[in-house]
Motif scaffolding. Structure first.
Motif, short mmCIF file in Angstrom:
data_model
loop_
_atom_site.label_atom_id
_atom_site.label_comp_id
_atom_site.label_asym_id
_atom_site.label_seq_id
_atom_site.Cartn_x
_atom_site.Cartn_y
_atom_site.Cartn_z
N ALA A 337 26.98 31.35 38.30
CA ALA A 337 27.82 32.54 38.36
C ALA A 337 28.66 32.69 37.09
O ALA A 337 28.83 33.79 36.56
N THR A 338 29.17 31.57 36.57
CA THR A 338 29.98 31.61 35.36
C THR A 338 29.17 32.11 34.17
O THR A 338 29.61 32.98 33.42
N LEU A 339 27.96 31.56 34.00
CA LEU A 339 27.12 31.95 32.88
C LEU A 339 26.71 33.42 32.96
O LEU A 339 26.59 34.10 31.95
N ILE A 340 26.52 33.90 34.19
CA ILE A 340 26.12 35.29 34.36
C ILE A 340 27.28 36.23 34.06
O ILE A 340 27.11 37.29 33.44
N LEU A 341 28.49 35.84 34.48
CA LEU A 341 29.64 36.73 34.35
C LEU A 341 30.23 36.75 32.95
O LEU A 341 30.95 37.69 32.61
N VAL A 342 29.96 35.74 32.14
CA VAL A 342 30.52 35.70 30.78
C VAL A 342 30.15 36.94 29.97
O VAL A 342 31.03 37.60 29.41
N PRO A 343 28.86 37.30 29.85
CA PRO A 343 28.55 38.53 29.08
C PRO A 343 29.04 39.80 29.75
O PRO A 343 29.37 40.78 29.07
N LEU A 344 29.11 39.80 31.09
CA LEU A 344 29.59 41.00 31.79
C LEU A 344 31.07 41.24 31.51
O LEU A 344 31.51 42.38 31.35
N PHE A 345 31.84 40.16 31.43
CA PHE A 345 33.27 40.27 31.15
C PHE A 345 33.56 40.29 29.65
O PHE A 345 34.71 40.45 29.25
N GLY A 346 32.52 40.09 28.80
CA GLY A 346 32.71 40.10 27.37
C GLY A 346 33.45 38.89 26.83
O GLY A 346 34.03 38.93 25.74
N LEU A 347 33.42 37.77 27.57
CA LEU A 347 34.20 36.61 27.17
C LEU A 347 33.61 35.88 25.97
O LEU A 347 34.28 35.04 25.37
N GLN A 348 32.36 36.20 25.58
CA GLN A 348 31.81 35.58 24.38
C GLN A 348 32.58 36.02 23.13
O GLN A 348 32.58 35.32 22.11
N HIS A 349 33.27 37.15 23.21
CA HIS A 349 34.04 37.64 22.06
C HIS A 349 35.25 36.76 21.76
O HIS A 349 35.83 36.85 20.67
N ILE A 350 35.65 35.93 22.71
CA ILE A 350 36.78 35.04 22.48
C ILE A 350 36.47 34.05 21.37
O ILE A 350 37.36 33.59 20.65
#
Length: 429
Positions: A337-350
Motif C-alpha cells: 500500500a505504501t509503494l502504491i500510494l507514494v506516486p499518488l500522493f507525489g511523495l517522490q518529489h520530497i
C-alpha cells in the motif's frame, strides 16, 4: 600603433538596427540602449593602457590592434601577434560567464577575420560548454519523451474512467481530476521544451507568450500538488473520520485543487512582473519570489506524508487488531500500500531538493533520475490506479464479454477476484 579601422558611431547604430529588426518593439529600445552604452564605454580613452605581451612573452609597445567593440564585449588595444581573452558576457543566453572568449591580433596589427565570412571575428565558441550542452539536451529529451508517454497513458485512463458508469464514485472522481491536471501539465511541459527551451531567441526576446506559458505551467504544477494532497486527504477521511458526505468533500476538493492555485499564481505573477530583474528571459531564472509557490507545495507534501503514515498505521491495526506484532502478510500488504500510494500522493518529489553539488560525479545521475521520476509520474499513476485497478479490470472484462462472447471465457469475474469495489468508501490496497 596599427591603423585597423574601428567601428564608428554611425556604423554601430546601423549594425544595431539591423540586428534588432526581428526583435519585438517592446525589447528594441532596451537592447539598443544597452549596446550603445557598451559601445561608448568601450571607446572612452584609456590613459593607463597596460602593456601586452606577444606569443614570445616580450612586451610590445609598437604595432597594436586598436580598441574595438564587437557587439558583445569591448576589446582593448592589443599587441600585434598576440591573443587577448576575457570573461564571456553574462547577458547572452546560453553563455557561461565563468568561461573565456578570445580575440586574435595578427602580426600586421589587424584583428583576425573569419576565412568564410571575411568579417572581423571574436571566438565565442568557448563560451558554451559543449559537453554540458549535449548532456542537457539528452536530459531535455528524456523529459519530453517521458511527458509524452505519461500524456498518452493519462488520456487512455481518462477515457476509461469516463466511459463506464460503474466507475463513477468519489474515489474515481478524485482520480479523474488528478489525471486531468497531470495531462494538462504534461502538455504544458512539452510545449515549454519545444517552444521555449529549444528556442534561444524566444528566451532572449522574453515574449509575452513564453511568460504566459510559464505562468500557466506553474499554475498546473500547483494544481497537481494540491490534487495529490486531496487524494491523501480523502483516503485519510475514509479510513479515520469515516462519516463525511462525499458531495461536501468534493466541493472542498474542487476549491483546493483548482481555485486556490489561481490565487497563489496570480499573486506570484503580479509581484514578479513588477520586478525588472526577475521578469526576464521568460522567467526561467530562479527567483526569490518562488517562495510564494514553494511554501504551499512543501506544506501539501508534508501533510501527504502524514496522511500516508497514518493510513499505513490504520491498515496494520485493522489487519491485525489483536496482535502487537503484525504478521508477515499484514506487513507485506502495508508495504504494498505504501509503494502504491507514494506516486499518488507525489511523495517522490520530497527527494528532489537533495541535489548533489554542481560539478560532482553524482550530478548527472541525479539529473537523469529526476527526469525519469518526474516525467513518468503520469504513466505510473495510470498503471497503478487505472490499468491495474480492480474496478477497471472488472468493467473492461464485462465489456469484452458483451462484445465478444464467443471468444471470451464464460466465467464471472466476481467468482475469481471478488465483487467490484465501486463504493466510494471502498479502499483497495
Amino acid at each position: 600603433m596599427g591603423t585597423a579601422t574601428q567601428i564608428d558611431e554611425k556604423e554601430l547604430l546601423e549594425s544595431i538596427d539591423e540586428e534588432l529588426s526581428e526583435i519585438p518593439n517592446s525589447r528594441t529600445d532596451e537592447v539598443r540602449a544597452l549596446l550603445t552604452r557598451l559601445y561608448y564605454e568601450c571607446m572612452k580613452t584609456d590613459k593607463n593602457t597596460s602593456e601586452y605581451k606577444n606569443k614570445a612573452g616580450n612586451p610590445s609597445h609598437g604595432l597594436q590592434c586598436p580598441r574595438t567593440f564587437d557587439g558583445y564585449l569591448c576589446w582593448p588595444p592589443t599587441a600585434a601577434d598576440s591573443i587577448v581573452s576575457q570573461h564571456c558576457p553574462d547577458f547572452v543566453t546560453g553563455f557561461d560567464s565563468s568561461r573565456l572568449a578570445y580575440k586574435t591580433c595578427l602580426p600586421n596589427g589587424t584583428w583576425y577575420s573569419h576565412p568564410e565570412t571575411g568579417n572581423v571575428w571574436s571566438n565565442y565558441t568557448t563560451c558554451v560548454d559543449i559537453e554540458d550542452f549535449e548532456f542537457r539536451q539528452i536530459v531535455n529529451d528524456l523529459y519530453t519523451r517521458g511527458y509524452i508517454i505519461s500524456l498518452v497513458t493519462l488520456i487512455i485512463s481518462l477515457v476509461i474512467f469516463l466511459s463506464f458508469r460503474s466507475l463513477r464514485c468519489t474515489r474515481i472522481k478524485i482520480h479523474v481530476h488528478l489525471f486531468i491536471s497531470l495531462a494538462f501539465t504534461c502538455t504544458a511541459w512539452i510545449l515549454w521544451y519545444k517552444l521555449v527551451v529549444e528556442k534561444p531567441d524566444t528566451i532572449r526576446d522574453n515574449t509575452t507568450g513564453c511568460v504566459a506559458l510559464h505562468i500557466v505551467l506553474h499554475y498546473l504544477m500547483l494544481v497537481n500538488y494540491f490534487w495529490m494532497f486531496c487524494e491523501g486527504l480523502h483516503l485519510h477521511l475514509v479510513l479515520v473520520v469515516v462519516f463525511v458526505k462525499d458531495a461536501v468533500a468534493m466541493r472542498w476538493f474542487t476549491i483546493i485543487g483548482w481555485i486556490l492555485p489561481i490565487i497563489l499564481v496570480s499573486v506570484y505573477a503580479v509581484i514578479r512582473g513588477q520586478n525588472a530583474t526577475a521578469a526576464k528571459q521568460c522567467w526561467m531564472e530562479d527567483s526569490e519570489l518562488m517562495w510564494i509557490l514553494t511554501i504551499p507545495v512543501c506544506i501539501s507534501l508534508i501533510a501527504s506524508m502524514v496522511f500516508l503514515i497514518n493510513v499505513v498505521r490504520v491498515l496494520l491495526t485493522k489487519l491485525h487488531p489483536c496482535s502487537a506484532q503484525p504478521a508477515p502478510l499484514g506487513l507485506r500488504k502495508a508495504v504494498r500500500a505504501t509503494l502504491i500510494l507514494v506516486p499518488l500522493f507525489g511523495l517522490q518529489h520530497i527527494l528532489l531538493p537533495f541535489r548533489p553539488d554542481a560539478g560532482s560525479p553524482l550530478e548527472q545521475y541525479y539529473q537523469i533520475a529526476s527526469a525519469i521520476l518526474v516525467s513518468l509520474q503520469g504513466f505510473c499513476v495510470s498503471c497503478l490506479f487505472c490499468f491495474m485497478n480492480h474496478d477497471v479490470i472488472f468493467a473492461l472484462w464485462n465489456l469484452l464479454s458483451r462484445l465478444f462472447p464467443s471468444i471470451t471465457p464464460n466465467m464471472r469475474w466476481e467468482s475469481v477476484n471478488g465483487p467490484p469495489a465501486t463504493q466510494s468508501r471502498d479502499i483497495v490496497v
